[in-house]
Design a protein around this motif. Structure first.
Motif, PDB file in Angstrom:
ATOM      1  N   VAL A  17       0.524  -0.914  -0.368  1.00 64.93           N
ATOM      2  CA  VAL A  17       0.071  -0.056  -0.224  1.00 64.93           C
ATOM      3  C   VAL A  17       0.847   1.511  -0.505  1.00 64.93           C
ATOM      4  CG1 VAL A  17      -1.680   1.095   1.610  1.00 64.93           C
ATOM      5  CG2 VAL A  17      -1.361  -1.053   1.390  1.00 64.93           C
ATOM      6  N   PHE A  18       0.158   2.087  -0.752  1.00 67.07           N
ATOM      7  CA  PHE A  18       1.621   3.098  -1.366  1.00 67.07           C
ATOM      8  C   PHE A  18       0.215   4.642  -0.801  1.00 67.07           C
ATOM      9  CE2 PHE A  18       2.772   7.324  -4.100  1.00 67.07           C
ATOM     10  CZ  PHE A  18       3.788   7.771  -3.198  1.00 67.07           C
ATOM     11  N   ILE A  19       0.617   5.487  -0.236  1.00 69.06           N
ATOM     12  CA  ILE A  19      -0.688   6.203   0.757  1.00 69.06           C
ATOM     13  C   ILE A  19       0.095   8.389   0.380  1.00 69.06           C
ATOM     14  CG2 ILE A  19      -2.314   8.208   2.220  1.00 69.06           C
ATOM     15  CD1 ILE A  19      -2.208   4.516   3.340  1.00 69.06           C
ATOM     16  N   LEU A  20       0.026   8.569  -0.997  1.00 70.68           N
ATOM     17  CA  LEU A  20       0.191  10.106  -1.149  1.00 70.68           C
ATOM     18  C   LEU A  20      -1.113  10.371  -0.530  1.00 70.68           C
ATOM     19  CD1 LEU A  20       2.709  11.805  -2.325  1.00 70.68           C
ATOM     20  CD2 LEU A  20       0.632  11.966  -4.364  1.00 70.68           C
ATOM     21  N   GLU A  21      -0.456  12.214   0.580  1.00 71.85           N
ATOM     22  CA  GLU A  21      -1.101  12.883   0.911  1.00 71.85           C
ATOM     23  C   GLU A  21      -0.724  14.171   0.025  1.00 71.85           C
ATOM     24  OE1 GLU A  21      -1.625  15.738   5.133  1.00 71.85           O
ATOM     25  OE2 GLU A  21      -0.286  13.649   4.815  1.00 71.85           O
ATOM     26  N   VAL A  22      -2.151  14.839  -0.981  1.00 74.53           N
ATOM     27  CA  VAL A  22      -1.746  16.424  -1.164  1.00 74.53           C
ATOM     28  C   VAL A  22      -2.035  17.503  -0.648  1.00 74.53           C
ATOM     29  CG1 VAL A  22      -2.357  14.968  -3.199  1.00 74.53           C
ATOM     30  CG2 VAL A  22      -4.098  15.376  -2.178  1.00 74.53           C
ATOM     31  N   MET A  23      -2.427  18.800  -0.691  1.00 71.78           N
ATOM     32  CA  MET A  23      -2.717  19.677   0.069  1.00 71.78           C
ATOM     33  C   MET A  23      -5.025  20.223  -0.545  1.00 71.78           C
ATOM     34  SD  MET A  23      -0.028  22.308  -0.978  1.00 71.78           S
ATOM     35  CE  MET A  23       1.946  22.207  -0.345  1.00 71.78           C
ATOM     36  N   GLY A  24      -5.513  19.935  -0.009  1.00 73.58           N
ATOM     37  CA  GLY A  24      -6.884  20.830  -0.496  1.00 73.58           C
ATOM     38  C   GLY A  24      -7.779  20.309   0.965  1.00 73.58           C
ATOM     39  N   ARG A  25      -7.031  21.612   1.779  1.00 80.71           N
ATOM     40  CA  ARG A  25      -8.003  21.879   2.920  1.00 80.71           C
ATOM     41  C   ARG A  25      -9.350  21.011   3.283  1.00 80.71           C
ATOM     42  NH1 ARG A  25      -5.763  24.063   7.289  1.00 80.71           N
ATOM     43  NH2 ARG A  25      -4.543  24.536   7.039  1.00 80.71           N
ATOM     44  N   HIS A  26     -10.848  22.263   2.303  1.00 83.11           N
ATOM     45  CA  HIS A  26     -11.961  22.221   2.019  1.00 83.11           C
ATOM     46  C   HIS A  26     -12.274  21.568   0.832  1.00 83.11           C
ATOM     47  CE1 HIS A  26     -11.910  24.248   6.436  1.00 83.11           C
ATOM     48  NE2 HIS A  26     -10.909  24.649   5.553  1.00 83.11           N
ATOM     49  N   ALA A  27     -11.401  21.642   0.074  1.00 77.24           N
ATOM     50  CA  ALA A  27     -11.633  21.382  -1.802  1.00 77.24           C
ATOM     51  C   ALA A  27     -10.731  20.658  -2.250  1.00 77.24           C
ATOM     52  CB  ALA A  27     -11.440  22.437  -2.391  1.00 77.24           C
ATOM     53  N   GLY A  28     -11.097  19.492  -2.732  1.00 77.89           N
ATOM     54  CA  GLY A  28     -10.387  18.410  -2.703  1.00 77.89           C
ATOM     55  C   GLY A  28     -10.089  18.595  -4.618  1.00 77.89           C
ATOM     56  N   TRP A  29      -9.517  19.508  -5.233  1.00 78.46           N
ATOM     57  CA  TRP A  29      -9.426  19.933  -6.673  1.00 78.46           C
ATOM     58  C   TRP A  29      -8.000  18.791  -6.973  1.00 78.46           C
ATOM     59  CZ3 TRP A  29     -12.602  20.913  -9.828  1.00 78.46           C
ATOM     60  CH2 TRP A  29     -13.682  22.164  -9.778  1.00 78.46           C
ATOM     61  N   ILE A  30      -7.003  19.350  -6.079  1.00 76.57           N
ATOM     62  CA  ILE A  30      -5.681  18.194  -6.213  1.00 76.57           C
ATOM     63  C   ILE A  30      -6.192  17.509  -6.274  1.00 76.57           C
ATOM     64  CG2 ILE A  30      -3.686  18.155  -5.070  1.00 76.57           C
ATOM     65  CD1 ILE A  30      -4.207  20.940  -4.686  1.00 76.57           C
ATOM     66  N   ALA A  31      -6.908  16.198  -5.126  1.00 77.32           N
ATOM     67  CA  ALA A  31      -6.665  14.902  -5.133  1.00 77.32           C
ATOM     68  C   ALA A  31      -7.639  14.525  -6.071  1.00 77.32           C
ATOM     69  CB  ALA A  31      -7.987  14.603  -4.058  1.00 77.32           C
ATOM     70  N   ALA A  32      -8.730  15.427  -6.754  1.00 75.63           N
ATOM     71  CA  ALA A  32      -9.015  14.958  -7.653  1.00 75.63           C
ATOM     72  C   ALA A  32      -8.042  14.560  -8.964  1.00 75.63           C
ATOM     73  CB  ALA A  32     -10.079  15.474  -8.303  1.00 75.63           C
ATOM     74  N   ALA A  33      -7.188  15.212  -9.120  1.00 75.05           N
ATOM     75  CA  ALA A  33      -6.359  15.753 -10.020  1.00 75.05           C
ATOM     76  C   ALA A  33      -5.237  14.599  -9.979  1.00 75.05           C
ATOM     77  CB  ALA A  33      -5.911  16.929 -10.003  1.00 75.05           C
ATOM     78  N   ALA A  34      -5.634  13.585  -9.401  1.00 79.93           N
ATOM     79  CA  ALA A  34      -4.206  12.202  -9.441  1.00 79.93           C
ATOM     80  C   ALA A  34      -5.261  11.755  -9.683  1.00 79.93           C
ATOM     81  CB  ALA A  34      -4.573  12.285  -7.793  1.00 79.93           C
ATOM     82  N   GLY A  35      -6.641  11.153  -9.555  1.00 79.15           N
ATOM     83  CA  GLY A  35      -7.123  10.635 -11.294  1.00 79.15           C
ATOM     84  C   GLY A  35      -7.093  10.955 -12.467  1.00 79.15           C
ATOM     85  N   LEU A  36      -5.802  11.449 -12.388  1.00 79.52           N
ATOM     86  CA  LEU A  36      -5.868  11.396 -14.095  1.00 79.52           C
ATOM     87  C   LEU A  36      -4.423  10.722 -14.552  1.00 79.52           C
ATOM     88  CD1 LEU A  36      -5.352  15.935 -15.036  1.00 79.52           C
ATOM     89  CD2 LEU A  36      -7.580  13.738 -15.459  1.00 79.52           C
ATOM     90  N   ALA A  37      -4.011   9.975 -13.561  1.00 77.39           N
ATOM     91  CA  ALA A  37      -2.718   9.340 -13.495  1.00 77.39           C
ATOM     92  C   ALA A  37      -3.904   7.727 -14.022  1.00 77.39           C
ATOM     93  CB  ALA A  37      -2.026   9.076 -12.635  1.00 77.39           C
ATOM     94  N   GLY A  38      -4.470   7.335 -14.047  1.00 74.55           N
ATOM     95  CA  GLY A  38      -4.917   6.526 -14.864  1.00 74.55           C
ATOM     96  C   GLY A  38      -6.543   6.571 -15.195  1.00 74.55           C
ATOM     97  N   GLN A  39      -6.443   5.436 -16.133  1.00 74.12           N
ATOM     98  CA  GLN A  39      -7.513   5.177 -16.986  1.00 74.12           C
ATOM     99  C   GLN A  39      -8.840   3.774 -16.472  1.00 74.12           C
ATOM    100  OE1 GLN A  39      -8.022   7.429 -19.346  1.00 74.12           O
ATOM    101  NE2 GLN A  39      -5.517   8.275 -18.785  1.00 74.12           N
ATOM    102  N   LYS A  68      -4.488  -2.708  11.004  1.00 74.46           N
ATOM    103  CA  LYS A  68      -6.311  -3.256  11.090  1.00 74.46           C
ATOM    104  C   LYS A  68      -5.954  -4.798  10.074  1.00 74.46           C
ATOM    105  CE  LYS A  68      -8.898  -1.025  13.773  1.00 74.46           C
ATOM    106  NZ  LYS A  68      -8.911  -1.638  14.982  1.00 74.46           N
ATOM    107  N   LEU A  69      -4.819  -4.299   9.001  1.00 78.52           N
ATOM    108  CA  LEU A  69      -4.774  -5.610   7.889  1.00 78.52           C
ATOM    109  C   LEU A  69      -3.771  -5.660   7.030  1.00 78.52           C
ATOM    110  CD1 LEU A  69      -5.901  -3.028   4.481  1.00 78.52           C
ATOM    111  CD2 LEU A  69      -7.592  -4.884   6.024  1.00 78.52           C
ATOM    112  N   GLY A  70      -2.546  -5.351   7.857  1.00 75.93           N
ATOM    113  CA  GLY A  70      -0.791  -6.177   8.882  1.00 75.93           C
ATOM    114  C   GLY A  70      -0.259  -6.315   7.221  1.00 75.93           C
ATOM    115  N   TYR A  71      -0.558  -5.453   6.340  1.00 74.81           N
ATOM    116  CA  TYR A  71       0.171  -4.992   5.165  1.00 74.81           C
ATOM    117  C   TYR A  71       1.463  -3.873   5.616  1.00 74.81           C
ATOM    118  CZ  TYR A  71      -4.036  -6.621   3.157  1.00 74.81           C
ATOM    119  OH  TYR A  71      -4.943  -7.372   1.514  1.00 74.81           O
ATOM    120  N   LYS A  72       2.521  -3.983   4.865  1.00 76.59           N
ATOM    121  CA  LYS A  72       3.531  -3.397   4.383  1.00 76.59           C
ATOM    122  C   LYS A  72       3.292  -2.122   3.616  1.00 76.59           C
ATOM    123  CE  LYS A  72       8.846  -2.805   3.707  1.00 76.59           C
ATOM    124  NZ  LYS A  72       9.519  -3.743   3.349  1.00 76.59           N
ATOM    125  N   TYR A  73       3.390  -0.782   4.311  1.00 71.45           N
ATOM    126  CA  TYR A  73       3.579   0.349   3.211  1.00 71.45           C
ATOM    127  C   TYR A  73       4.269   1.740   3.187  1.00 71.45           C
ATOM    128  CZ  TYR A  73       3.245   2.631   7.922  1.00 71.45           C
ATOM    129  OH  TYR A  73       3.849   3.296   9.864  1.00 71.45           O
TER     130      TYR A  73
END
Length: 417
Positions: free
Chosen positions: A180-202, A281-286
């Motif tokens: 599991v890899f977790i990337l934290e992005v900026m965006g206190r109240h609006a998820g625009w940057i988080a949404a932009a991450a979605g462009l990485a996959g199709q 909870k899951l025991g995965y390396k992250y």
């Protein structure tokens, strides 16, 4: 109207805020108007700490356009109302009058638009002829009225690219290492940057597999079940989490307890909180990452669309000011998605100041963990094109450090309360 132009930068900087600055100064020069800059935003005006941009060469200005950070210094300083702090407003007008400043351009986000609006109204009452114009920027893309905010497109590109490359790395190690890899992005109240991450996959199995938006209340059980299912199906899982992620009670998952100058909660990092849950909870390396300032300073991978728009609002702000348009801000108006067309138009500062543009629910998939086709249509053009800086013989970009020569003071020192 004769006089000088004063430009200032405010709040968190972006990869292209200096692109706007360079355009402001170059446009003022083209019109024969002397341009000053305030050192460290509105604080520089209060302190009478002004910079003479006329001391900078044309070559330095060209390099400024592709240099990250805030070349003149920025600040987080909340200007109160004239009724609550009349001395501060009197001081602002005193400094501008002493230096014959007739045009004030404030480059920032929601709070900065509010500041420019307050100063404009106060100047009218004081009798000092002053044109106030906002210059938009914010990585969060939460400015009202404008289709997008200069600075966002480059952060969006950096985020999508980071997710793509890191996920390729994770996939190669997943068999015997990180699941599991977790990337934290900026965006206190609006998820625009988080949404932009979605462009990485199709496709459905492409990273990011889960996007955690501040607009969607965090459900730990559902999150963990989704992570587990993804790892079992794909072999690994990439999660993108907004720093503003909240639980069902509306509490930030990572609130650190402090407040900044604008009264915003200081957030302490949602990625490690999520990673710990995954481990327990899951025991995965992250692995988790917090790009933080890297997101907004990554000028080396700036979006060409973003850079063009940052320059355009800088030019337009000067043109509006010299034409006598007071209390306005240049905004980006989208003409079409494909082909992507846009133009610049003026908007009243009052319609931008302190208004926050949230990510529409229609941009988030029904399950709350991804972006829709509608979101992709909006976001995709904003990351198009590369605006690479020139590189020198060191193998690094050629960034400029300005002289920032001080304008001689004419007044007594400001007694800051």
């Amino acid at each position: 109207m004769p006089g000088k132009l004063l430009y200032a930068q405010s709040g968190g900087v972006t990869a292209v805020i200096n692109t706007s600055a360079a355009a402001v100064i170059a446009t003022a020069r083209a019109h024969g108007v002397r341009a000053y800059a305030a050192r460290n935003g509105i604080l520089g005006v209060l302190r009478e700490d002004l910079i003479d941009t006329g001391k900078e060469s044309a070559a330095a200005l060209r390099d400024l356009a592709h240099t990250p950070g805030g070349a003149f210094g920025s600040c987080r300083y909340k200007l109160k109302t004239p009724e609550a702090d009349p001395a501060a407003y009197a001081r602002l007008i005193e400094v501008m009058a002493a230096h014959d400043v007739r045009y004030f351009l404030y480059n920032g986000g929601n709070d900065s638009a509010d500041t420019a609006l307050k100063i404009s109204a106060y100047a009218k009452r004081s009798g000092h002829e002053l044109i106030c114009v906002g210059v938009p920027k914010t990585v969060d893309n939460d400015l009202a009225v404008t289709d997008t905010s200069p600075g966002f497109g480059s952060v969006a590109k950096y985020t999508a690219l980071s997710v793509l490359e890191a996920s390729i790395d994770v996939a190669s190690m997943a068999e015997s290492s990180t699941k599991v890899f977790i990337l934290e992005v900026m965006g206190r109240h609006a998820g625009w940057i988080a949404a932009a991450a979605g462009l990485a996959g199709q496709g459905p199995d492409d990273a990011p597999h889960l996007i955690l938006f501040p607009e969607i209340a965090f459900d730990e059980a559902a999150f963990l079940a989704r992570v587990k299912a993804t790892v079992e199906r794909v072999g690994w899982c990439t999660v993108v989490a907004s720093e503003g992620l909240k639980n069902a009670a509306g509490q930030f998952l990572a609130e650190a307890g402090g407040r900044d100058a604008f009264g915003h909660a200081q957030l302490g990092g949602v990625a490690p909180v999520l990673a710990q849950r995954v481990r327990e909870k899951l025991g995965y390396k992250y692995h988790w990452a917090l790009p933080d300032y890297l997101q907004r300073s990554a000028r080396h991978i700036a979006s060409a669309t973003d850079a063009a728009q940052a320059a355009a609002v800088g030019r337009a702000a000067v043109e509006y000011a010299l034409a006598g348009h007071n209390g306005v801000i240049p905004v980006i108006v989208r003409g079409s998605d494909a082909p992507y067309r846009w133009k610049i138009a003026p908007a009243p500062l009052a319609k931008v100041a302190n208004h926050e543009k949230k990510l529409p629910r229609g941009y988030i998939t029904r399950d709350g963990y991804g972006i829709t086709a509608q979101a992709r249509k909006y976001l995709a053009p904003l990351i198009h094109g590369e605006a690479y800086p020139p590189y020198d013989t060191t193998g690094l970009p050629r960034y400029v450090k300005l002289k920032n020569a001080a304008v001689p003071r004419k007044l007594a020192a400001w007694a800051q309360p």
